[in-house]
Design a protein around this motif. Structure first.
Motif, PDB file in Angstrom:
ATOM      1  N   SER A  55      -6.042   9.163   1.653  1.00  0.00           N
ATOM      2  CA  SER A  55      -4.862   8.428   1.193  1.00  0.00           C
ATOM      3  C   SER A  55      -3.681   9.368   0.995  1.00  0.00           C
ATOM      4  O   SER A  55      -2.529   9.019   1.281  1.00  0.00           O
ATOM      5  CB  SER A  55      -5.187   7.694  -0.114  1.00  0.00           C
ATOM      6  OG  SER A  55      -4.079   6.972  -0.580  1.00  0.00           O
TER       7      SER A  55
ATOM      8  N   ARG B  58      -4.294  -0.571  -3.142  1.00  0.00           N
ATOM      9  CA  ARG B  58      -3.858   0.824  -3.125  1.00  0.00           C
ATOM     10  C   ARG B  58      -4.714   1.689  -4.059  1.00  0.00           C
ATOM     11  O   ARG B  58      -5.083   1.275  -5.151  1.00  0.00           O
ATOM     12  CB  ARG B  58      -2.391   0.925  -3.543  1.00  0.00           C
ATOM     13  CG  ARG B  58      -1.426   0.151  -2.643  1.00  0.00           C
ATOM     14  CD  ARG B  58      -1.474   0.676  -1.218  1.00  0.00           C
ATOM     15  NE  ARG B  58      -0.580  -0.033  -0.347  1.00  0.00           N
ATOM     16  CZ  ARG B  58       0.680   0.342  -0.102  1.00  0.00           C
ATOM     17  NH1 ARG B  58       1.161   1.412  -0.679  1.00  0.00           N
ATOM     18  NH2 ARG B  58       1.438  -0.354   0.733  1.00  0.00           N
TER      19      ARG B  58
ATOM     20  N   ARG C  81      -3.453   2.594   4.491  1.00  0.00           N
ATOM     21  CA  ARG C  81      -3.584   2.722   3.037  1.00  0.00           C
ATOM     22  C   ARG C  81      -4.435   1.593   2.467  1.00  0.00           C
ATOM     23  O   ARG C  81      -5.271   1.815   1.579  1.00  0.00           O
ATOM     24  CB  ARG C  81      -2.195   2.721   2.393  1.00  0.00           C
ATOM     25  CG  ARG C  81      -1.408   4.010   2.606  1.00  0.00           C
ATOM     26  CD  ARG C  81      -0.255   4.098   1.631  1.00  0.00           C
ATOM     27  NE  ARG C  81       0.419   5.383   1.720  1.00  0.00           N
ATOM     28  CZ  ARG C  81       1.590   5.583   2.332  1.00  0.00           C
ATOM     29  NH1 ARG C  81       2.186   4.568   2.922  1.00  0.00           N
ATOM     30  NH2 ARG C  81       2.144   6.774   2.367  1.00  0.00           N
TER      31      ARG C  81
END
Length: 681
Positions: free
Chosen positions: A211, A358, A232
């Motif tokens: 990430s 996320r 992501r």
């Protein structure tokens, strides 16, 4: 030694282009008659990275950090002229502040702050004998850096072709890797095979590191940044899939009795995950796999509906209830898998910008404060050494102390990283002997100099691309141009060279000692602080604070385990697996407690069930509740809600209560195991 005699083409290309760029930067600096031209090739090696995105990002933040350091150096020199014991505390505080801020950030934003710290030290200490010349010294420093950045960036961009296409291919490969690892671990859990805790941690850690690297891929892909959003989201969903799989592990452990139909569904789901190895490379087969996952989700829902329609009072009611608990967890796991495959396939129906997808990297304020205080103390101690000894090269000594203490403060294992940096500087010293003592005294030819220094540079570049040698090689490549001591009108004499080497190695060695003895890493203190942090965050979850999300909770645990493994893997501490297991158990408890908080907000939940959950959450929010109390209250809440679910007539409410019960089963099961994080001892 295969990195040297049989290097990869990518490593050879990196070494060649960086060496050429460094020599060109050195030639331009000599042509411009800059005072310390060796800083230009040093900058080329510092900003050189494996990918164009990393190089551009580091170059950008290096320029920003250099400008910040220049401005702060001019301000300090102007504020405290001829007042060393006002100047040095101010410099130490500034370096400590920048180091602390760098610890709170990651990637090259962190590097910009630490660069601001030691650039300020370099410029201000270089002007200590002539404070009125600080502006000229600062401008010269900025010129070296800008020249090196331009040469390195131009060489990197000129030697790469089809950067967006290769970046997209690299992203695809990395995503497939993490998806396959998460799928394999989830499959083993569904089949109730033993999965090492270290393997589970590696998956979470890899998701977090990939990430971070997506930031560099975003620079390379250019306008087609939609792929970055999906990447992501894919990484976040891989982490969510593993979290669901850990929950399934607890469900399977808590309800070993199940029907043959449910067992078949578990095995079919494991088979779907196993098929990913073959189907992940082909878009058509991946689409077929997604349809099969949807069909499995439908089968789970159908079986859940059937368990609701059966009366609980029958003799097999326990198995029926167990089936529902397992099927609801399996349905959640498969739903995460469906979203994961959708983002991997860049399905427009998915929402890659969803906040819940996320990953988060929580800030470690404890480490920031310690790193800032350590850097501040190191600069003050180094300044005291200069004051006591009146060492002519004292400013250089303080400069390198600032460099090593600021640069490596945010590393997971500061002692190991700084020691490798020192080792690389020793090798750079040995390699500099040939050009300094054998070549430069007998010729002023730049071509001969290039021929002499290009070989060590090429070897250093190749070693930089070897993972086992990367830290030492980076230090070697950085300091080798510096130790040559080039100038247009003179060469470095032997005495000056030995004094410079002694100041360099003394400063770096002093930094290593600082990391060893000033706020050193201690395993027992790490255990204590990590435990207190997790208990504090668990209380925040119990209080239903919005700042504590699943991404932050998971990120905190993964980062803590990274630091533990970085310090103990060399000695293979026996407690690692035990603490990894405890950490993953805490991760599962916290994630399901977050889910209970979400269920509490649903309108369809009966008021008495809401009251039971509120009482349980208050216990988790209390600092006085121990693991035995939490386990007892979780089981009491589980029994009360199970009775309530049995008596409920509404289908939707019964399903909701079953979902709540599933979370409570997981929480009570995990709390029932011995967990060193929850134990006060």
């Amino acid at each position: 030694m295969s990195w040297l005699y049989a290097p990869r083409l990518s490593a050879l290309g990196f070494s060649l282009r960086t060496t050429i760029a460094a020599l060109v930067a050195l030639a331009i600096a000599l042509w411009m008659e800059l005072g310390q031209p060796q800083w230009a090739p040093m900058t080329v090696w510092i900003v050189a990275q494996g990918t164009l995105g990393e190089s551009l990002s580091k170059a950008r933040w290096r320029v920003a950090g250099t400008l910040g350091g220049i401005v702060s150096a001019i301000a300090l020199a102007a504020a405290f002229p001829q007042a060393p014991w006002l100047f040095f505390p101010a410099l130490a505080v500034w370096i400590g502040l920048c180091t602390a801020l760098g610890t709170l950030l990651h990637n090259f934003r962190s590097y910009a702050f630490v660069l601001t710290a030691y650039t300020c030290s370099i410029v201000s200490l270089s002007a200590q004998a002539q404070p009125d010349q600080v502006f000229s010294i600062a401008m010269a420093r900025g010129s070296y850096i800008l020249l090196g950045v331009i040469c390195g960036t131009v060489a990197d961009m000129a030697c790469r072709s089809n950067v967006p296409g290769k970046a997209r291919a690299a992203i695809r490969t990395q995503l497939q890797q993490i998806v396959l690892e998460a799928a394999n671990a989830s499959r083993d859990i569904l089949l109730e095979h033993g999965t090492p805790e270290s393997d589970l941690h590696n998956i979470f850690s890899l998701s977090l590191s990939l990430s971070d690297r997506i930031e560099f891929s975003a620079i390379e892909v250019g306008r087609t940044k939609g792929i970055v959003d999906y990447a992501r989201a894919t990484l976040g969903l891989a982490s969510r899939l593993m979290s669901r799989a850990l929950g399934m592990r607890s469900r399977l452990s808590a309800v070993p009795q199940r029907s043959e139909r449910t067992q078949t569904l578990l095995e079919d789901s494991a088979g779907i995950l196993d098929r990913l190895r073959v189907d992940i490379d082909d878009a058509d087969t991946l689409q077929t796999l997604r349809q099969d996952v949807l069909a499995l989700i439908g089968r789970c829902q159908e079986n859940i509906e059937q368990t609701v329609s059966l009366p609980r009072a029958e003799s097999d009611s326990g198995i029926v209830f167990n089936d529902r608990i397992l099927l609801q967890g399996l349905q959640l796991t498969l739903t995460e898998l469906q979203h994961l495959l959708g983002c991997l396939a860049s399905d427009p129906s998915e929402n890659p910008r969803a906040e819940s997808y996320r990953l988060a990297r929580p800030r470690n304020w404890y480490a920031a404060i310690h790193n800032g205080l350590r850097s501040c103390a190191a600069v003050l101690m180094a300044a005291y050494v200069w004051e006591v000894t009146a060492w002519p090269d004292g400013p250089l000594f303080i400069t390198f102390v600032s460099v090593v203490c600021a640069r490596f403060a945010s590393f997971s294992n500061t002692l190991l990283a700084s020691s490798a940096f020192f080792s690389g500087a020793v090798w750079a010293t040995l390699a500099a002997v040939v050009p300094v003592f054998l070549v430069m005294p007998v010729t002023a030819s730049y071509a001969m100099l290039c021929l002499t220094i290009s070989v060590p540079m090429l070897i250093g570049g190749l070693a930089t691309r070897a993972p086992a040698l990367a830290s030492r090689a980076a230090s070697f490549s950085n300091f080798f141009p510096y130790l040559i001591g080039l100038d247009n009108h003179s060469r470095i004499n032997e005495t000056e060279w030995f004094n410079t080497v002694f100041a360099l190695l003394s400063g770096l060695g002093f930094g290593v000692l600082v990391f060893r003895y000033v706020f050193p890493f201690q395993l027992t203190r790490f255990y204590r602080n990590f435990r207190l942090d997790l208990l504090s965050d668990l209380r925040l979850i119990g209080k239903n604070r919005r700042s504590m999300t699943e991404a932050v909770w998971v990120g905190r645990i993964v980062l803590g385990m990274e630091q533990l493994i970085a310090h103990t893997k060399a000695v293979q501490a026996r407690s690692n697996d035990r603490w990894l297991h405890a950490a993953f158990s805490m991760m599962t408890v916290g994630r399901n407690l977050l889910q209970l908080q979400a269920y509490r907000a649903q309108i369809g939940l009966p008021e008495n069930a809401r009251t039971i959950l509120a009482r349980l959450c208050e216990s988790f929010a209390s600092a006085s509740a121990g693991p035995e109390t939490l386990e007892l209250q979780s089981r009491e809440a589980l029994e009360s809600l199970a009775v309530m679910e049995n008596a409920e007539t509404s289908r939707n409410t019964r399903l909701l209560l079953s979902s709540v019960t599933g979370c409570l089963i997981i929480i009570s099961t995990e709390l029932g195991h011995r967990n060193e994080i929850l134990e006060a001892s």
